[in-house]
Design an enzyme around this catalytic site. Structure first.
Site: not given
Length: 233
Positions: A154, A158
């Site tokens: 993640y 991002k």
């Protein structure tokens, strides 16, 4: 959002066609509501109150499906002038990098970074040709502040969204198209509120000067600000 709370007004959005990916809940749904409340024609997987809206099912990790989403939006309302690329997904869970499975890594990168790339790839050419448009992408503070406990895939996805957004913005700004990114910290969506232990919530609250966690409406207001027309001076 309580009914007594007044939604921000963005008159430049009236009549604009907006496409929101990842709009079925949380920040995406709040963004849909705010766009619709300001007169935008919203294409999303839910129906928003207060404005024209159409739902389209699309696998945003598949280019052909995203292209169909764009085409259906154009058929329903006309060319998209605003795109909120907010979809995010993946199976990764917090843990050491060395313990991340290849499947969790790939699913998370596909669900966030690749999905954002495909939205840019699908919608930017038309915006550049028309000489106007705005795309807002969704990152996270986890991309800038390692060690918060977010899953490594993640964090990587991002961070990639932030870099990709900057690259796209540098390419299309001269054509009258703006690409911006919002990177919120902890946002108390329905899902997070259900999953977060009370002790962890109190720890986070203690670190926030305002004494409250962010809400989907907070982020929606920031996201919807960017598609406004830039005025001289």
């Amino acid at each position: 959002m309580p009914a007594s709370d007044k939604l921000p007004s963005y008159p430049d959005l009236a009549g604009k066609v907006a496409v929101v990916t990842g709009g079925s809940g949380g920040i995406g749904a709040a963004t849909c509501r705010l766009l619709a409340a300001n007169g935008a024609k919203v294409v999303v997987s839910i129906h928003a109150d207060g404005g024209a809206a159409v739902g389209v099912a699309a696998d945003v990790t598949d280019l052909a499906a995203v292209q169909r989403l764009r085409q259906q939006a154009e058929q329903a309302f006309g060319p998209a002038e605003v795109v909120a690329a907010f979809v995010g997904g993946g199976q990764a869970r917090p843990g050491p990098v060395a313990e991340v499975t290849e499947q969790d890594w790939q699913s998370t990168l596909d669900g966030s970074l690749t999905a954002t790339f495909l939205a840019l790839k699908s919608f930017l050419p038309g915006m550049v040709q028309r000489g106007r448009g705005a795309i807002v992408t969704m990152a996270s503070s986890a991309a800038r502040l390692p060690g918060l406990g977010a899953p490594a895939p993640y964090v990587a996805a991002k961070a990639g969204v932030i870099a990709l957004t900057r690259q796209a913005a540098s390419e299309v700004g001269r054509h009258g198209v703006r690409v911006n990114c919002v990177a919120p910290h902890t946002v108390l969506t329905e899902r997070i509120a259900q999953m977060m232990p009370g002790e962890r919530k109190q720890q986070l609250l203690a670190a926030v000067p305002l004494g409250r966690l962010g809400t989907p409406e907070d982020v929606a207001a920031a996201a919807v600000f960017w598609p406004q027309r830039v005025r001289p001076g």
